[in-house]
Design an enzyme around this catalytic site. Structure first.
Site, PDB file in Angstrom:
ATOM      1  NE  ARG A  83      44.292   7.978  89.173  1.00 16.61           N
ATOM      2  CZ  ARG A  83      44.688   8.857  88.251  1.00 16.61           C
ATOM      3  NH1 ARG A  83      43.820   9.420  87.429  1.00 16.61           N
ATOM      4  NH2 ARG A  83      45.955   9.173  88.134  1.00 16.61           N
ATOM      5  CG  HIS A 127      46.713  14.828  88.523  1.00 11.96           C
ATOM      6  ND1 HIS A 127      45.970  13.688  88.267  1.00 11.96           N
ATOM      7  CD2 HIS A 127      46.759  15.496  87.355  1.00 11.96           C
ATOM      8  CE1 HIS A 127      45.569  13.692  87.000  1.00 11.96           C
ATOM      9  NE2 HIS A 127      46.038  14.787  86.417  1.00 11.96           N
ATOM     10  CD  GLU A 172      48.671  11.446  82.140  1.00 13.44           C
ATOM     11  OE1 GLU A 172      48.902  12.595  81.742  1.00 13.44           O
ATOM     12  OE2 GLU A 172      47.751  10.742  81.673  1.00 13.44           O
ATOM     13  CG  ASN A 302      46.389   7.849  83.342  1.00  8.91           C
ATOM     14  OD1 ASN A 302      45.922   6.959  84.049  1.00  8.91           O
ATOM     15  ND2 ASN A 302      46.795   8.997  83.838  1.00  8.91           N
ATOM     16  CE1 TYR A 304      41.791  10.956  78.579  1.00 10.56           C
ATOM     17  CE2 TYR A 304      44.028  10.481  79.281  1.00 10.56           C
ATOM     18  CZ  TYR A 304      42.741  10.871  79.571  1.00 10.56           C
ATOM     19  OH  TYR A 304      42.400  11.178  80.864  1.00 10.56           O
ATOM     20  CD  GLU A 382      43.977  10.617  83.968  1.00 12.11           C
ATOM     21  OE1 GLU A 382      44.079  11.117  82.817  1.00 12.11           O
ATOM     22  OE2 GLU A 382      44.521  11.106  84.965  1.00 12.11           O
TER      23      GLU A 382
HETATM   24  C1  GBH Z   1      45.651  13.382  81.287  1.00 12.69           C
HETATM   25  O1  GBH Z   1      46.678  13.895  80.540  1.00 12.69           O
HETATM   26  C2  GBH Z   1      45.712  14.027  82.621  1.00 12.69           C
HETATM   27  O2  GBH Z   1      46.097  13.123  83.636  1.00 12.69           O
HETATM   28  C3  GBH Z   1      44.453  14.731  83.011  1.00 12.69           C
HETATM   29  O3  GBH Z   1      44.693  15.593  84.075  1.00 12.69           O
HETATM   30  C4  GBH Z   1      43.894  15.441  81.805  1.00 12.69           C
HETATM   31  O4  GBH Z   1      42.807  16.255  82.127  1.00 12.69           O
HETATM   32  C5  GBH Z   1      43.479  14.394  80.830  1.00 12.69           C
HETATM   33  O5  GBH Z   1      44.493  13.493  80.558  1.00 12.69           O
HETATM   34  C6  GBH Z   1      42.957  14.952  79.519  1.00 12.69           C
HETATM   35  O6  GBH Z   1      43.932  15.657  78.829  1.00 12.69           O
HETATM   36  O7  GBH Z   1      51.352  16.535  72.448  1.00 12.69           O
HETATM   37  O8  GBH Z   1      53.565  15.730  72.392  1.00 12.69           O
HETATM   38  O9  GBH Z   1      52.634  16.631  74.394  1.00 12.69           O
HETATM   39  C7  GBH Z   1      46.848  13.386  79.249  1.00 12.69           C
HETATM   40  C8  GBH Z   1      48.006  14.124  78.649  1.00 12.69           C
HETATM   41  C9  GBH Z   1      47.798  14.263  76.326  1.00 12.69           C
HETATM   42  C10 GBH Z   1      49.887  13.801  77.356  1.00 12.69           C
HETATM   43  C11 GBH Z   1      48.402  13.960  74.983  1.00 12.69           C
HETATM   44  C12 GBH Z   1      50.465  13.505  76.027  1.00 12.69           C
HETATM   45  C13 GBH Z   1      50.353  14.053  73.678  1.00 12.69           C
HETATM   46  C14 GBH Z   1      51.836  14.243  73.626  1.00 12.69           C
HETATM   47  N1  GBH Z   1      48.456  13.578  77.404  1.00 12.69           N
HETATM   48  N2  GBH Z   1      49.790  14.280  75.003  1.00 12.69           N
HETATM   49  S1  GBH Z   1      52.381  15.868  73.191  1.00 12.69           S
END
Ligand code: GBH
Length: 482
Positions: A83, A127, A172, A302, A304, A382
């Site tokens: 991807r 992206h 996202e 996605n 995490y 992701e």
């Molecule tokens: C993804 O974003 C992306 O698609 C990717 O490009 C990136 O490298 C990867 O993950 C790792 O970060 O703190 O209130 O803003 C994930 C982004 C991270 C968005 C956690 C929401 C918490 C909300 N997410 N974040 S806030």
């Protein structure tokens, strides 16, 4: 879980797609080559104070010149799918009008190389890297950007539709709207709740236009999808203020996208929570919600970490509320209509991003989305983690934390599939260490280590571990980890 305890492999459904993911600005470099024009991330990263250590994507991992080696590594690790994202300003430099054949040629070379290696290309159209010229004309808060995105989708599909079978419209959009135009921690760095909400609607509309264009252009066997960073929202307690906080974050974090894309329109409570910030009546034109709801073939998720929230004075608050989580530097909230909500860091292990490691969040999220959308196949587009990887004296990178993270999340995913979720694939974030947006090169998510000064790639232990998973279509118990 029983099979896992007995040490039996957890088998995934036949044909399950094992892959890895990247994004154009995070890996390509070559920002001025072959007619590419700047995107909002070029401008943002070159603005002092916006990105950690002043890092930019100018060189990144130099994937633009090293893609053959990267595809060879994917093949060596038995990946079935890759991807990647297409840089809009590389293939349509002004964001409108003519294509750049030289820009498209890069993606033709890349996809040819993937197909020759037996790896299925999965293309994401967007992206986060809007052509700067479109930002100068108002960016996502203006409606025209959605129309431009639909046209770009059509030209990309015409150029690459013969070799790419799975297409993702947006990655996202929550981040694009609320980090880009709300908190301003992502490009273009604007801060305004109204603009962020307008951006969200136009991202949705752009998605709808792109789905129509893709379905009209691509062979009928192709699949069209979107990748959402759905928040698995948990209330700190059952106190009404905490439940209301969770409801608001679910609305502005999830339903603002899943509502119109999958369930016919924006939910009334989302509109009510934010009607002092935007005039929904004039923003959403007749026909918009139908356009956004154009059927998709797959939903990308996605994941995490889960999102733990409370109201401002929760009795259970451990007093450790982190207002905006890892993106805490901005005073501007990325949560319009929920500015009072507190975000909490659960106890337990954290990744290098400060994100809690909680695979039950993936299980709950996949189960909930599956139950709310019967008949819609899902894909994890992701999942992964950053850790403080160290090059060991033996020249290898031993990253047992990442292997444990992946193992735990794949075990949770297997459990969700066993409980009935129709999940078709899993993409590890990320293939390579790369430009981690506002964190620059300080955070490493890769299964393959990149030495930035030389560009040298070194597969980490986790890459070897993941290769076994892909090879056997199964996860086996970890040695000596429990
Ligand atoms: C993804 O974003 C992306 O698609 C990717 O490009 C990136 O490298 C990867 O993950 C790792 O970060 O703190 O209130 O803003 C994930 C982004 C991270 C968005 C956690 C929401 C918490 C909300 N997410 N974040 S806030």
């Amino acid at each position: 879980a029983a099979a896992e305890q007995q040490g039996e492999p957890l088998r995934f459904p036949p044909g399950f797609l094992w892959g890895a993911a990247t994004a154009a600005y995070q890996i390509e470099g070559a920002v001025r080559e072959d007619g590419r024009t700047p995107s909002i991330w070029d401008t943002f990263s070159h603005t002092p104070g916006k990105v950690h250590a002043g890092d930019t994507g100018d060189l990144a991992t130099d994937h633009y010149h090293r893609f053959r080696q990267d595809v060879a590594l994917m093949r060596e690790f038995g990946l079935m799918a890759y991807r990647f994202s297409i840089s809009w300003s590389r293939v349509q430099p002004t964001g409108r009008g003519p294509v750049s054949e030289r820009g498209l040629d890069f993606y033709r070379r890349l996809t040819d190389e993937l197909l020759a290696a037996g790896i299925q290309p999965v293309a994401t159209l967007y992206h986060w890297d809007l052509p700067q010229e479109l930002e100068d004309q108002g960016g996502w808060p203006v409606r025209e950007t959605a129309e431009r995105f639909g046209e770009y989708a059509a030209l990309a599909a015409r150029a690459l539709g013969d070799r790419v079978a799975i297409w993702t419209t947006l990655n996202e959009p929550w981040c694009s709207a609320f980090l880009g135009y709300g908190s301003g921690v992502h490009a273009p760095g604007r801060t305004g709740a109204g603009d962020a909400l307008r951006a969200a609607h136009h991202l949705n509309l752009g998605h709808g236009r792109a789905v129509a264009a893709l379905h009209a252009t691509l062979p009928t066997s192709s699949k069209v999808t979107i990748s959402l960073n759905l928040h698995q929202v948990r209330a700190l307690s059952a106190a009404p203020a905490d439940l209301d906080a969770a409801r608001r974050i679910d609305a502005i974090g999830n339903q603002i996208f899943t509502g119109p894309i999958l369930h016919g329109g924006y939910p009334a409570d989302l509109r009510a929570d934010t009607d002092h910030l935007v005039d929904w009546g004039s923003l959403v034109k007749p026909g918009d919600e139908q356009a956004i709801g154009a059927p998709i073939d797959l939903l990308g998720i996605n994941y995490y970490t889960p999102t733990l929230v409370s109201g401002p004075q929760s009795p259970d608050s451990p007093g450790q509320a982190a207002r905006h989580d890892a993106h805490g530097e901005s005073e501007h909230s990325p949560w319009p209509g929920a500015e009072h909500v507190l975000f909490h860091r659960p106890s337990g292990e954290l990744t290098a991003m400060g994100w809690s490691i909680d695979p039950s969040g993936l299980y709950d999220l996949v189960s909930d989305v599956s139950q709310a959308n019967p008949g819609l196949p899902l894909m994890i587009t992701e999942n992964g983690a950053a850790f403080e990887d160290r090059l060991s004296p033996d020249g290898e990178i031993h990253d047992p934390e990442r292997i444990a993270y992946l193992h735990a999340h794949l075990t949770a995913l297997h459990r969700a599939i066993g409980a009935g979720a129709d999940v078709r694939g899993y993409f590890l974030w990320s293939l390579l260490d790369n430009f981690e947006w506002a964190y620059g090169y300080a955070k490493r998510f890769g299964a393959i280590h990149v030495d930035y000064p030389t560009g040298r790639r070194t597969p980490k232990d986790s890459a070897h571990w993941y290769a076994q998973v892909a090879r056997h279509n199964a996860v086996t118990a970890l040695p000596d980890q429990h």
